[in-house]
Write an enzyme that holds these catalytic residues in place. Structure first.
Site, PDB file in Angstrom:
ATOM      1  N   ARG A 152       0.817  -1.228   0.000  1.00 38.99           N
ATOM      2  CA  ARG A 152       0.000   0.000   0.000  1.00 38.99           C
ATOM      3  C   ARG A 152       0.841   1.264   0.000  1.00 38.99           C
ATOM      4  NH1 ARG A 152      -2.947  -1.412   5.425  1.00 38.99           N
ATOM      5  NH2 ARG A 152      -0.766  -1.933   5.772  1.00 38.99           N
TER       6      ARG A 152
ATOM      7  N   PHE B 211      -2.651  -8.634  14.496  1.00 38.90           N
ATOM      8  CA  PHE B 211      -2.440  -8.032  15.818  1.00 38.90           C
ATOM      9  C   PHE B 211      -2.982  -8.995  16.863  1.00 38.90           C
ATOM     10  CE2 PHE B 211      -6.157  -5.956  13.764  1.00 38.90           C
ATOM     11  CZ  PHE B 211      -7.178  -6.497  14.519  1.00 38.90           C
TER      12      PHE B 211
ATOM     13  N   TYR C 255       1.647 -21.316  13.497  1.00 39.06           N
ATOM     14  CA  TYR C 255       0.327 -21.573  14.091  1.00 39.06           C
ATOM     15  C   TYR C 255      -0.773 -21.738  13.024  1.00 39.06           C
ATOM     16  CZ  TYR C 255      -0.274 -16.445  13.815  1.00 39.06           C
ATOM     17  OH  TYR C 255      -0.345 -15.146  13.393  1.00 39.06           O
TER      18      TYR C 255
ATOM     19  N   GLY D  44       8.941 -19.170  12.228  1.00 37.65           N
ATOM     20  CA  GLY D  44       8.777 -18.859  13.647  1.00 37.65           C
ATOM     21  C   GLY D  44       9.171 -17.398  13.836  1.00 37.65           C
TER      22      GLY D  44
HETATM   23  C1  LIG Z   1       4.627 -13.305  22.121  1.00 34.86           C
HETATM   24  C2  LIG Z   1       5.007 -13.282  20.697  1.00 34.86           C
HETATM   25  C3  LIG Z   1       5.794 -12.105  20.222  1.00 34.86           C
HETATM   26  C4  LIG Z   1       6.220 -12.067  18.820  1.00 34.86           C
HETATM   27  C5  LIG Z   1       5.928 -13.309  18.086  1.00 34.86           C
HETATM   28  C6  LIG Z   1       6.511 -13.376  16.778  1.00 34.86           C
HETATM   29  C7  LIG Z   1       6.298 -14.397  15.931  1.00 34.86           C
HETATM   30  C8  LIG Z   1       5.378 -15.515  16.073  1.00 34.86           C
HETATM   31  C9  LIG Z   1       4.604 -15.833  14.819  1.00 34.86           C
HETATM   32  C10 LIG Z   1       4.250 -14.587  14.119  1.00 34.86           C
HETATM   33  C11 LIG Z   1       3.399 -14.507  13.097  1.00 34.86           C
HETATM   34  C12 LIG Z   1       3.228 -13.244  12.462  1.00 34.86           C
HETATM   35  C13 LIG Z   1       2.318 -13.050  11.551  1.00 34.86           C
HETATM   36  C14 LIG Z   1       2.115 -11.732  10.925  1.00 34.86           C
HETATM   37  O1  LIG Z   1       1.294 -11.634  10.082  1.00 34.86           O
HETATM   38  S1  LIG Z   1       3.062 -10.377  11.391  1.00 34.86           S
HETATM   39  C15 LIG Z   1       2.663  -9.082  10.216  1.00 34.86           C
HETATM   40  C16 LIG Z   1       2.367  -7.883  10.939  1.00 34.86           C
HETATM   41  N1  LIG Z   1       2.335  -6.767  10.016  1.00 34.86           N
HETATM   42  C17 LIG Z   1       1.248  -6.045   9.824  1.00 34.86           C
HETATM   43  O2  LIG Z   1       0.202  -6.252  10.413  1.00 34.86           O
HETATM   44  C18 LIG Z   1       1.407  -4.917   8.845  1.00 34.86           C
HETATM   45  C19 LIG Z   1       0.109  -4.392   8.305  1.00 34.86           C
HETATM   46  N2  LIG Z   1      -0.841  -4.045   9.372  1.00 34.86           N
HETATM   47  C20 LIG Z   1      -1.681  -2.970   9.324  1.00 34.86           C
HETATM   48  O3  LIG Z   1      -1.679  -2.195   8.392  1.00 34.86           O
HETATM   49  C21 LIG Z   1      -2.662  -2.781  10.455  1.00 34.86           C
HETATM   50  O4  LIG Z   1      -2.121  -3.273  11.643  1.00 34.86           O
HETATM   51  C22 LIG Z   1      -4.007  -3.500  10.186  1.00 34.86           C
HETATM   52  C23 LIG Z   1      -3.843  -5.008  10.006  1.00 34.86           C
HETATM   53  C24 LIG Z   1      -4.977  -3.225  11.355  1.00 34.86           C
HETATM   54  C25 LIG Z   1      -4.662  -2.982   8.899  1.00 34.86           C
HETATM   55  O5  LIG Z   1      -4.696  -1.592   8.842  1.00 34.86           O
HETATM   56  P1  LIG Z   1      -5.992  -0.793   8.272  1.00 34.86           P
HETATM   57  O6  LIG Z   1      -6.457  -1.366   7.031  1.00 34.86           O
HETATM   58  O7  LIG Z   1      -5.641   0.658   8.298  1.00 34.86           O
HETATM   59  O8  LIG Z   1      -7.089  -1.145   9.347  1.00 34.86           O
HETATM   60  P2  LIG Z   1      -7.759  -0.273  10.505  1.00 34.86           P
HETATM   61  O9  LIG Z   1      -8.790   0.605   9.857  1.00 34.86           O
HETATM   62  O10 LIG Z   1      -6.755   0.370  11.376  1.00 34.86           O
HETATM   63  O11 LIG Z   1      -8.485  -1.422  11.352  1.00 34.86           O
HETATM   64  C26 LIG Z   1      -9.444  -2.285  10.755  1.00 34.86           C
HETATM   65  C27 LIG Z   1     -10.308  -2.870  11.866  1.00 34.86           C
HETATM   66  O12 LIG Z   1      -9.489  -3.595  12.774  1.00 34.86           O
HETATM   67  C28 LIG Z   1      -9.619  -3.050  14.102  1.00 34.86           C
HETATM   68  N3  LIG Z   1      -8.328  -3.129  14.790  1.00 34.86           N
HETATM   69  C29 LIG Z   1      -7.179  -2.586  14.391  1.00 34.86           C
HETATM   70  N4  LIG Z   1      -6.215  -2.815  15.282  1.00 34.86           N
HETATM   71  C30 LIG Z   1      -6.783  -3.498  16.284  1.00 34.86           C
HETATM   72  C31 LIG Z   1      -6.306  -4.014  17.535  1.00 34.86           C
HETATM   73  N5  LIG Z   1      -5.029  -3.891  17.905  1.00 34.86           N
HETATM   74  N6  LIG Z   1      -7.170  -4.665  18.344  1.00 34.86           N
HETATM   75  C32 LIG Z   1      -8.471  -4.824  17.979  1.00 34.86           C
HETATM   76  N7  LIG Z   1      -9.001  -4.362  16.793  1.00 34.86           N
HETATM   77  C33 LIG Z   1      -8.151  -3.698  15.981  1.00 34.86           C
HETATM   78  C34 LIG Z   1     -10.046  -1.617  13.853  1.00 34.86           C
HETATM   79  O13 LIG Z   1     -10.656  -1.061  15.011  1.00 34.86           O
HETATM   80  C35 LIG Z   1     -10.986  -1.770  12.669  1.00 34.86           C
HETATM   81  O14 LIG Z   1     -12.220  -2.292  13.085  1.00 34.86           O
HETATM   82  P3  LIG Z   1     -13.510  -1.307  13.296  1.00 34.86           P
HETATM   83  O15 LIG Z   1     -14.621  -2.226  13.671  1.00 34.86           O
HETATM   84  O16 LIG Z   1     -13.137  -0.371  14.394  1.00 34.86           O
HETATM   85  O17 LIG Z   1     -13.730  -0.596  12.004  1.00 34.86           O
HETATM   86  N1  LIG Z   2       8.260 -11.630  11.671  1.00 35.07           N
HETATM   87  C1  LIG Z   2       7.831 -12.785  12.143  1.00 35.07           C
HETATM   88  O1  LIG Z   2       8.223 -13.224  13.235  1.00 35.07           O
HETATM   89  C2  LIG Z   2       6.889 -13.614  11.349  1.00 35.07           C
HETATM   90  C3  LIG Z   2       6.310 -13.183  10.167  1.00 35.07           C
HETATM   91  N2  LIG Z   2       5.475 -14.020   9.470  1.00 35.07           N
HETATM   92  C4  LIG Z   2       4.950 -13.612   8.177  1.00 35.07           C
HETATM   93  O2  LIG Z   2       5.988 -13.018   7.424  1.00 35.07           O
HETATM   94  C5  LIG Z   2       5.433 -12.091   6.511  1.00 35.07           C
HETATM   95  C6  LIG Z   2       6.143 -10.770   6.643  1.00 35.07           C
HETATM   96  O3  LIG Z   2       5.914 -10.216   7.928  1.00 35.07           O
HETATM   97  P1  LIG Z   2       6.901  -9.162   8.585  1.00 35.07           P
HETATM   98  O4  LIG Z   2       7.959  -8.827   7.626  1.00 35.07           O
HETATM   99  O5  LIG Z   2       7.266  -9.671   9.911  1.00 35.07           O
HETATM  100  O6  LIG Z   2       5.931  -7.911   8.806  1.00 35.07           O
HETATM  101  P2  LIG Z   2       5.759  -6.528   8.025  1.00 35.07           P
HETATM  102  O7  LIG Z   2       4.659  -5.816   8.709  1.00 35.07           O
HETATM  103  O8  LIG Z   2       7.066  -5.865   7.853  1.00 35.07           O
HETATM  104  O9  LIG Z   2       5.283  -7.011   6.578  1.00 35.07           O
HETATM  105  C7  LIG Z   2       3.951  -7.020   6.150  1.00 35.07           C
HETATM  106  C8  LIG Z   2       3.904  -6.366   4.789  1.00 35.07           C
HETATM  107  O10 LIG Z   2       2.594  -6.540   4.257  1.00 35.07           O
HETATM  108  C9  LIG Z   2       2.245  -5.352   3.575  1.00 35.07           C
HETATM  109  N3  LIG Z   2       0.780  -5.223   3.575  1.00 35.07           N
HETATM  110  C10 LIG Z   2      -0.047  -5.163   4.636  1.00 35.07           C
HETATM  111  N4  LIG Z   2      -1.300  -4.998   4.244  1.00 35.07           N
HETATM  112  C11 LIG Z   2      -1.283  -4.977   2.884  1.00 35.07           C
HETATM  113  C12 LIG Z   2      -2.283  -4.823   1.887  1.00 35.07           C
HETATM  114  N5  LIG Z   2      -3.575  -4.663   2.197  1.00 35.07           N
HETATM  115  N6  LIG Z   2      -1.905  -4.835   0.586  1.00 35.07           N
HETATM  116  C13 LIG Z   2      -0.600  -4.994   0.243  1.00 35.07           C
HETATM  117  N7  LIG Z   2       0.390  -5.134   1.143  1.00 35.07           N
HETATM  118  C14 LIG Z   2       0.050  -5.118   2.454  1.00 35.07           C
HETATM  119  C15 LIG Z   2       2.883  -4.216   4.359  1.00 35.07           C
HETATM  120  O11 LIG Z   2       3.171  -3.082   3.535  1.00 35.07           O
HETATM  121  P3  LIG Z   2       2.205  -1.780   3.481  1.00 35.07           P
HETATM  122  O12 LIG Z   2       1.973  -1.348   4.872  1.00 35.07           O
HETATM  123  O13 LIG Z   2       2.993  -0.830   2.623  1.00 35.07           O
HETATM  124  O14 LIG Z   2       0.956  -2.230   2.783  1.00 35.07           O
HETATM  125  C16 LIG Z   2       4.182  -4.875   4.830  1.00 35.07           C
HETATM  126  O15 LIG Z   2       5.235  -4.562   3.934  1.00 35.07           O
HETATM  127  C17 LIG Z   2       3.948 -12.046   6.795  1.00 35.07           C
HETATM  128  O16 LIG Z   2       3.257 -12.919   5.923  1.00 35.07           O
HETATM  129  C18 LIG Z   2       3.852 -12.576   8.191  1.00 35.07           C
HETATM  130  O17 LIG Z   2       2.605 -13.160   8.447  1.00 35.07           O
HETATM  131  C19 LIG Z   2       5.159 -15.254   9.913  1.00 35.07           C
HETATM  132  C20 LIG Z   2       5.668 -15.713  11.084  1.00 35.07           C
HETATM  133  C21 LIG Z   2       6.590 -14.953  11.876  1.00 35.07           C
END
Ligand SMILES: CCCCC/C=C\CC/C=C/C=C/C(=O)SCCNC(=O)CCNC(=O)[C@H](O)C(C)(C)COP(=O)(O)OP(=O)(O)OC[C@H]1O[C@@H](n2cnc3c(N)ncnc32)[C@H](O)[C@@H]1OP(=O)(O)O
Ligand SMILES: NC(=O)C1=CN([C@@H]2O[C@H](COP(=O)(O)OP(=O)(O)OC[C@H]3O[C@@H](n4cnc5c(N)ncnc54)[C@H](OP(=O)(O)O)[C@@H]3O)[C@@H](O)[C@H]2O)C=CC1
Length: 330
Positions: free
Chosen positions: A86, A144, A194, A236
């Site tokens: 994005r 989250f 997971y 992980g």
């Molecule tokens: C103990 C462990 C520690 C670390 C462990 C590490 C590894 C273990 C395995 C890990 C796996 C990881 C997997 C991953 O996927 S990590 C990737 C993480 N990266 C991202 O999330 C990047 C992109 N994220 C975002 O842009 C935002 O966070 C987003 C997902 C909320 C999307 O943004 P946006 O489209 O702008 O959405 P919003 O309008 O802000 O929200 C939409 C909707 O969700 C509600 N919401 C947002 N945040 C929360 C929250 N924290 N809690 C509850 N609800 C939330 C928000 O209120 C909106 O809902 P409404 O009903 O209010 O409209």
């Molecule tokens: N780090 C970790 O420990 C782990 C990560 N993963 C996985 O690894 C991958 C990378 O995560 P990580 O690098 O840690 O986290 P980041 O948040 O850095 O990466 C997530 C990326 O997704 C992009 N993204 C989010 N929403 C959208 C959207 N609607 N359209 C297009 N792009 C989007 C974000 O870019 P932008 O905001 O510009 O859209 C961002 O670059 C993910 O699939 C995550 O689930 C899995 C297990 C563990």
């Protein structure tokens, strides 16, 4: 009697700490168990240079975190990369930094993967820039931690739209065009450990990642005939700002997490980038439908009922063994 004290949980002693910027941006786990010395992470690109010459790679979410590391490695190995997400400014900065380091062009294309029309336009742009890609890495995600009873319908929809629908839209759009052009490709999805077990407090993510795994395993069976491979990496914990700021915003859970990883440390972005490069390369051309867990042993460590016995000392084992041997009958 034998008194064995099991240090069952470090969780009690956890205190809430603020994450500092340096902890968020470090590439390796700063804290680690002593066994981590046996498992040092290697940061160099593993494949021979030129392994991706004349190949085009699309990495969604390639502007940050793990996607950025994968882009850097593929670019170093000769690929022309396209990164899509994005935030165009973030993508452009990353693209310029990586291009200037590797000498290979990285293109930045804005795309919200939740929107099928935006995905179709993004693929139009890619076709115009580089032609259809040979390598597709579905890495973009949203997540989250949140108790499920606090989730709104839109919160659920937001995560499942990015992770499951986004991956499906990108995969189907590219797949159809590749099939039409009779071009083969490697598809890789980044899920998480997971996806297999499920996990409380990240239920939309767990559900969507499980769906992604079903999608990729199904297409591996169906689209091999078109020259397409589909594989999955389940990482992980690897420190990135995106993941850690949303899954452990205070840093309170990090020590407990590292304590349960048998290799005693977090993974690094460069390590997963090497694995992703291998899976996407022609060295892995016989690999399809594979699910690769890459987690330092965390999954099996969490799964085994008796793994807590790691904290039993040799003296305590002598006592336990004596008690067990003394038992006669049932
Ligand atoms: C103990 C462990 C520690 C670390 C462990 C590490 C590894 C273990 C395995 C890990 C796996 C990881 C997997 C991953 O996927 S990590 C990737 C993480 N990266 C991202 O999330 C990047 C992109 N994220 C975002 O842009 C935002 O966070 C987003 C997902 C909320 C999307 O943004 P946006 O489209 O702008 O959405 P919003 O309008 O802000 O929200 C939409 C909707 O969700 C509600 N919401 C947002 N945040 C929360 C929250 N924290 N809690 C509850 N609800 C939330 C928000 O209120 C909106 O809902 P409404 O009903 O209010 O409209
Ligand atoms: N780090 C970790 O420990 C782990 C990560 N993963 C996985 O690894 C991958 C990378 O995560 P990580 O690098 O840690 O986290 P980041 O948040 O850095 O990466 C997530 C990326 O997704 C992009 N993204 C989010 N929403 C959208 C959207 N609607 N359209 C297009 N792009 C989007 C974000 O870019 P932008 O905001 O510009 O859209 C961002 O670059 C993910 O699939 C995550 O689930 C899995 C297990 C563990």
């Amino acid at each position: 009697t034998c008194q064995v004290h099991f240090e069952s949980s470090n969780w009690k002693s956890l205190s809430i700490k603020r994450l500092t910027d340096s902890r968020l941006h470090g590439s390796t786990g700063l804290r680690s168990g002593s066994q981590a010395n046996f498992f040092p992470p290697l940061e160099d690109a593993m494949l021979p240079s030129g392994s991706f010459n004349n190949r085009m790679a699309l990495i969604t979410g390639g502007g940050t975190g793990l996607g950025r590391a994968m882009t850097a490695t593929l670019s170093q190995l000769g690929a022309q990369c396209i990164i899509a997400s994005r935030k165009l400014d973030v993508l452009q900065r990353t693209a310029e930094e990586i291009s200037s380091q590797t000498g290979n062009k990285v293109h930045a294309v804005q795309c919200d993967v939740r929107d099928p029309q935006a995905v179709s336009q993004c693929v139009d742009q890619i076709e115009a820039l580089t032609g259809l890609p040979d390598v597709i890495i579905n890495n973009a995600a949203g997540n989250f931690v949140c108790p499920s009873e606090r989730l709104s319908p839109n919160a659920w929809k937001t995560i499942t739209d990015i992770v499951l629908n986004g991956t499906a839209f990108v995969t189907l759009e590219l797949g159809k065009r590749l099939i039409q052009n009779q071009k083969g490709a490697s598809f890789l999805a980044i899920t998480t450990i997971y996806a297999e077990s499920g996990s409380g407090f990240v239920v939309p993510s767990a559900s969507a990642k499980a769906g992604v795994e079903a999608l990729y395993k199904s297409l591996a069976a169906e689209w091999g005939r078109y020259g397409h491979r589909f594989n999955i990496i389940q990482p992980g914990p690897i420190r990135t700002k995106g993941a850690f700021s949303r899954l452990d915003p205070t840093g309170a859970f990090e020590k407990a997490m590292i304590d349960r990883i048998p290799t005693g440390r977090l993974g690094t972005p460069a390590e997963i980038a090497n694995l992703a490069a291998y899976v996407s390369s022609n060295y892995a051309s016989w690999m399809s439908g594979a699910v690769i867990r890459f987690d330092g042993g965390e999954y099996v460590s969490l799964a085994g009922e008796f793994n807590e016995l790691r904290s039993v000392t040799p003296d305590q084992w002598k006592l336990l063994e004596a008690m067990i041997r003394k038992t006669k009958g049932s």
